[in-house]
Write an enzyme that holds these catalytic residues in place. Structure first.
Site, PDB file in Angstrom:
ATOM      1  N   ILE A  47      -5.921  -3.567  53.064  1.00  0.00           N
ATOM      2  CA  ILE A  47      -5.673  -2.164  52.759  1.00  0.00           C
ATOM      3  C   ILE A  47      -5.630  -1.938  51.236  1.00  0.00           C
ATOM      4  CG2 ILE A  47      -3.859  -0.386  52.892  1.00  0.00           C
ATOM      5  CD1 ILE A  47      -5.384  -0.693  55.454  1.00  0.00           C
ATOM      6  N   GLU A1045     -20.378 -24.445  21.710  1.00  0.00           N
ATOM      7  CA  GLU A1045     -21.458 -24.111  22.646  1.00  0.00           C
ATOM      8  C   GLU A1045     -22.201 -25.296  23.266  1.00  0.00           C
ATOM      9  OE1 GLU A1045     -23.055 -21.719  19.408  1.00  0.00           O
ATOM     10  OE2 GLU A1045     -23.504 -20.202  20.885  1.00  0.00           O
TER      11      GLU A1045
END
Ligand SMILES: Cc1cc2nc3c(=O)[nH]c(=O)nc-3n(C[C@H](O)[C@H](O)[C@H](O)COP(=O)(O)OP(=O)(O)OC[C@H]3O[C@@H](n4cnc5c(N)ncnc54)[C@H](O)[C@@H]3O)c2cc1C
Length: 1141
Positions: A47, A1045
């Protein structure tokens, strides 16, 4: 002791709804009778998301969590009756207890439920979600309902008409989210019977991720054999994920009942099942071929286990151990037990114990982040008169804007204003790599999600309501472009294209032994930072000053000033910390900050903009998806003599940083290999998808995947391991790259050799071969991948940084620098630098927020260059200060830091200094195709082993070993954190994360329920990280190397290990040689590539019906056929769409 207060029912009334909490069953039934449509809110996991994300509204909500009857548990010899209100965690614990208490043969259904409960949602969901809520929610892919139904479980239901029992069977599940329950009926409990003699049950599920992911297909299967024989007396099979609700394979079961459980019967059953569970090509949620294969292969798994049972019971002499194989017994890597090691470098012998550089110092804000005390942008307390901003975005992929009607929005209570492009007092666009991009769309929109205007209101909810009623008139423009194929066809590019070549590729192709051409697609990747784009803009009220608090990697005062038409000195940006950025908070944050600043400027009030996850995913773009094509020429000995690579990057609707991305793609296409004749071409495709942007690796993860895939193809052509081809072609000595930059690959080779040695590569390669020979349905694979990654900005002017260091009279030190703390630990490292340079303990040093009025003209914290640049700037300022203190130290050599600082103040020596770093003058000349675009390389190698379940495509990373050359690490624990994090993010990119768009360019995957990033369960079972010892780097501070990176690409070792395992499965199907496996290698792609008899059967089944290939339901850009062929919108009705946790 005080007596417990008698419980009374409670009622809360708001503007729009009423919340009632009854305490007795009678009251609950009465309420349900009067308000049959009112939901019962128990765990609120169904819900709640509907209200939050789908706008569902219930005028009355009933909360029966205090009704005792719903929590009763009754054990009887026939079974257990569990109250509907019991949480799934309670149910799990109860069943675990029962499995211990009662004889094993009676617990078949309980164990099947436990099997499902172990992976249903996550612990947090199971702690609140209830068993009754799960049943009544009737999700099409509920994991419990197929087991309840196959296990003949019974619901006890009450209403004002009385009580009744309802068998949980096919008649109970009537449609999507619908059951045969009447609206006023309340489920009291569910009865789960004990299993009988000769009765066996199993449950299986396949999901995109092991935890917190709804199943693609899930099943409960129960068989009962006639006493003393292998003849089937009862058979019940239910599936989830193959229809609008839990479905029964009734006909298949009927065809098997009364027959012997043997190969003949089962082989007919598979055919029957294909007929019975027939998914239409437009099945909502897509993955039709995969789902159909799963229905068969999960039945096959059940078959294997039942054959094993029958063999154990000696009921059928024709069932031999050879028939069932090793796998039914095999306990493989299902657990979550992890073995994680990391190995630091030692600091030099004579380093002072007070010098923290090189030592594994804890991240400065690790504790406050873990406790929740760390302040992020949206934690900044509300300011007086503050407004909230919500963006209104385009619903069309390509259209003219005819008009923007804001009249209704202005009527919404609390709405103060609507900001359009017309309100921008200064520059209405931003310019990236020479190409302009509107801040707010002016005349035209070019993607769904294009920002058109923004509503500001007193509260966020009011702004949302206002945004919902802004009406934008559109005139659709013809022929939107979504895929790179369409872009190529229509020549829709951002220019210039890029090309680089060394040697003579065309000539070299004439002289090689073999030529092979292949292609691979790599999907995009959502940044999925924990903290979404957030900012608060505060006008000071005088002299046109603005303070901007934001979560970004590049404090963006300049763009705000230009947008407002004021000098930069009026805008100060403040970044305390960033909850993750990964490249997504450079350009995108800048544009949203400009819009928010216009709102603050116009209204004269503080304005807060914090994107919700769905908005953030829709608007801010992702990693560029890439189509990579290769033509490779090689000799019989594996030496690659020529390679021609093409990269097509899907940039989306604006250029952003795409032109830089396609350049970096070409600069890294050699990875670790010396290919004498090498050509690369790349182009940024302009499409009508949201604009893609920088993402950790900036094109390198795409570039190198294509290269490594090419190496893999060569190996498959020659029938050897890819590692052999890698070794043959690796740079071996001081060499020139294809852009004529000289470098020494010594440390690359050291990483490679050490990685093979530490991972015990040779021995494990052999044992994988043995494993694969002994197992038909589980295969293992292994891959070792090297990396050579260029550090620093190839746009040389960005390689600079500044700092400001103050020493206060009490001896404490305040450091400001231009880097932003994004969790990568830059502030911790700066503290270490200042500590070494000033010769004081780190505890005396405080690193303040990044503040552009202290340190102006900052460069982005990106390109793995933050520590290199800012570290040198902090060092410079500290050196200046230390030298200034030299006279006072000399005057009082026995003094302390505090005494020296005080004396310096009294002697009028400045205790404040700026620092500056003028970094490398890097450049790349694309005309000449040469340059020095990087300061140096970070090297590494990674070996991963996986085990793949060929029947489902599920995989587990068994072990990963990474060896990284990061020079002399300033902080090994922070760096190893970066290595581990980047590897896992890469694993997500290459094996899990899928962005899905509708045929009209609407991004579906807008939250964690649809988009799966790796979870704890995806960490390799054994995960070792080693830092290469004895490595020096003269080009960066204290001989360290950038590490943010590079390691992301090493996640591809898992991709190639999966491909290796798939290749072993294909051999069993008589298929050898190269094959295409696109990235990410999801279970779907992996399973279909394995080409088991079941996927073959599904394909054969479809062939006569339709001559065209099966349409793919939902697309991961850039597959061409999908958008073209698919004539439907992806319906959300089968998914918990927009459901977020
Ligand atoms: C992140 C996430 C992951 C999930 N993963 C899975 C998964 O892997 N597998 C899976 O099967 N499910 C999964 N679910 C679904 C979850 O199991 C269900 O949402 C949950 O069980 C519903 O229970 P609840 O108590 O929260 O229901 P609520 O949201 O409180 O109510 C749901 C519905 O049930 C009705 N209801 C509740 N109790 C009764 C009762 N006693 N009598 C009559 N009607 C009642 C309510 O009226 C309402 O309509 C996931 C959910 C989330 C949010």
């Amino acid at each position: 002791m005080a007596e417990t207060e008698p419980q009374v029912s409670q009622l809360f009334r708001g503007d729009r709804m009423v919340w009632v909490s009854p305490v007795s069953l009678e009251e609950l039934i009465q309420l349900k009778t009067s308000h049959p449509q009112a939901p019962l809110v128990m765990g609120n996991t169904n819900i709640g998301p509907d209200i939050k994300f789908k706008g569902a509204w219930h005028p009355i909500i009933i909360s029966p969590t205090r009704v005792q009857e719903l929590f009763k548990v009754t054990k009887t010899p026939q079974g257990v009756c569990i109250g509907a209100g019991c949480s799934l965690s309670v149910v799990k614990a109860l069943l675990e207890g029962l499995v211990q208490e009662i004889p094993e043969e009676k617990t078949e259904i309980y164990r099947s439920l436990l099997q499902q409960l172990g992976n249903l949602g996550g612990q947090q969901i199971r702690n609140v979600a209830t068993i009754g809520g799960n049943i009544v929610s009737a999700y099409p892919n509920s994991d419990l309902n197929p087991v309840f139904a196959a296990g003949n479980c019974i619901l006890n239901v009450a209403s004002k008409r009385g009580r009744q029992e309802i068998l949980l069977n096919k008649d109970f599940f009537v449609g999507f989210g619908k059951t045969s329950l009447k609206p006023d009926e309340v489920v009291l409990s569910v009865f789960i019977p004990v299993s009988r003699q000769g009765e066996f049950m199993r449950a299986f599920r396949q999901a995109p991720r092991k935890e917190n992911a709804l199943a693609t297909v899930t099943t409960g299967m129960r068989v009962m054999f006639t006493e003393g024989s292998s003849v089937v007396k009862e058979l019940s099979i239910y599936y989830g994920g193959v229809g609008p609700c839990t479905v029964s394979a009734t006909k298949t079961c009927a065809a098997v009942i009364g027959r012997k459980w043997d190969e003949q019967t089962l082989s007919e059953a598979y055919t029957q099942l294909l007929d019975e569970i027939s998914l239409s090509p437009s099945h909502p949620g897509g993955q039709v071929e995969f789902r159909r294969s799963l229905t068969l292969s999960l039945l096959f798994k059940f078959n294997l286990q039942m054959l094993h049972k029958l063999w154990e019971m000696c009921l059928d002499p024709s069932i031999t151990f050879g028939l069932i194989g090793l796998e039914t017994n095999m306990v493989t890597f299902s657990g979550c037990h992890k073995n994680v090691w990391f190995f630091f470098q030692a600091v030099v012998k004579d380093q002072s114990g007070d010098d923290p550089v090189g030592r594994p110092i804890m991240h400065r804000s690790a504790i406050s982040q873990a406790t929740g005390e760390a302040v992020y942008c949206d934690d900044i307390p509300k300011m007086e008169g503050e407004l909230h901003l919500v963006l209104v975005t385009s619903t069309r992929p390509h259209a003219k804007i005819l008009d923007i009607d804001i009249s209704e929005a202005l009527q919404v209570p609390g709405v103060v204003d609507v900001i359009t492009s017309k309100d921008i007092p200064g520059k209405k666009f931003r310019t990236f790599t020479g190409i302009d991009e509107d801040i707010l769309a002016q005349n035209e929109v070019s993607c769904v999600g294009h920002m058109v205007c923004a509503v500001v209101a007193d509260t966020r909810n009011q702004a949302k309501r206002g945004a919902a009623v802004v009406k934008i008139g559109y005139e659709d423009l013809p022929g939107p472009v979504f895929t790179v194929e369409e872009a190529i066809e229509k020549q829709s590019f951002f220019l210039p294209k890029r090309m680089i070549e060394q040697g003579n590729v065309d000539e070299a192709f004439d002289k090689v032994d073999h030529i092979y051409e292949g292609a691979i697609r790599l999907g995009g990747q959502e940044h999925f930072y924990m903290e979404t784009q957030s900012m608060v803009v505060v006008p000071s009220g005088e002299e046109r000053e603005l303070k901007v608090y934001l979560s970004c990697q590049h404090p963006t005062y300049e763009s705000i000033a230009e947008t407002l038409g004021i000098p930069s000195n009026r805008v100060s940006c403040h970044v305390k910390r960033v909850g993750g950025a990964f490249g997504g908070k450079v350009t995108k944050t800048s544009i949203i900050a400009c819009i928010t600043s216009v709102a603050a400027w116009k209204t004269g009030r503080a304005v807060r903009c914090v994107l919700e996850r769905g908005e953030d995913m829709l608007i801010t773009g992702a990693r560029h998806p890439v189509l990579g094509k290769h033509k490779v020429g090689f000799m019989n000995n594996g030496r690659i003599m020529a390679a021609d690579l093409h990269y097509y990057a899907n940039s989306g609707n604006t250029a952003d940083e795409s032109l830089l991305v396609i350049e970096k793609i070409l600069l890294h296409l050699d990875n670790a290999y010396n290919v004498p004749n090498l050509r690369g071409r790349s182009v940024a495709c302009k499409t009508n998808l949201p604009s893609n942007t920088a993402f950790r690796g900036f094109g390198v993860p795409q570039s190198m995947l294509v290269t490594e895939n090419m190496i893999n193809d060569v190996a498959m052509m020659l029938g050897c391991n890819a590692e052999e081809i890698r070794e043959i072609n690796m740079y071996k000595e001081v060499s020139l790259t294809h852009y004529k930059f000289e470098f020494d690959p010594k440390n690359l080779l050291r990483c490679w050799d050490e990685c093979k040695e530490k991972s015990d590569y040779d021995r494990r390669r052999k044992s994988i071969g043995q494993f694969n020979q002994q197992n038909r349905w589980k295969k293992r694979g292994m891959a070792t991948i090297p990396i050579k990654y260029g550090i620093a900005f190839s746009d040389g002017f960005l390689n600079q940084a500044a700092s400001l260091v103050h020493i206060y009279k009490d001896g404490s030190v305040l450091v400001s620098h231009g880097g932003t703390e994004m969790g990568q630990g830059i502030h911790t490292k700066m503290q270490q630098v200042a500590s070494r340079e000033l010769h004081i303990p780190a505890s005396l040093i405080h690193i303040t927020e990044t503040n552009t009025s202290a340190v102006p003209n900052t460069c982005p914290s990106a390109a793995s260059f933050g520590t290199d640049a800012n570290g040198m700037a902090v060092k410079d300022a500290c050196e200046t200060l230390y030298q200034r203190l030299e006279p006072v130290r000399k005057q009082n050599p026995e003094g302390t830091w505090q005494i020296w600082v005080n004396s310096a103040f009294i002697q009028k020596i400045s205790l404040s200094a700026t620092g500056y770093y003028r970094g490398h003058d890097l450049h790349m000349d694309w005309e000449k195709q040469e340059g020095q675009p990087y300061a140096y390389y970070t090297y590494g190698a990674c070996c991963s082993e996986v085990e793949v379940d060929c029947l489902t495509g599920d995989y587990r990373t068994v072990r990963t070993d990474i060896v990284m050359d990061i020079g002399r690490s300033i902080n090994p624990s922070v760096d190893i954190g970066q290595i581990e994090g980047a590897f896992i993010q890469g694993l997500g990119l290459y094996t899990m994360e899928e962005l899905k768009f509708s045929p009209s360019g609407v991004l579906y995957t807008r939250g964690p329920s649809q988009y799966k990033i790796p979870a704890v369960c995806d960490i390799p079972l054994q995960f070792n990280v080693y830092l290469l010892s004895g490595s020096d780097n003269p080009h960066a501070i204290y001989s360290s190397k950038g590490i943010g990176e590079p390691v992301l690409f090493l996640g591809s070792s898992v991709f190639f290990a999966i491909k290796d395992a798939v290749a072993a499965s294909r051999v069993e199907a008589g298929m050898v040689g190269p094959f295409t496996l696109d990235s990410p290698a999801t279970p779907e792609r992996t399973c279909l590539a394995c080409n088991t008899p079941f996927t073959q059967k599904v394909r054969r089944y479809h062939q006569p019906v339709s001559s065209c290939s099966l349409p793919q339901p939902i697309t991961l850009d850039p597959n061409p056929s999908m958008f073209a062929k698919l004539n439907m919108e992806f319906s959300c009705c089968f998914h918990l769409t927009d459901l977020q946790t």
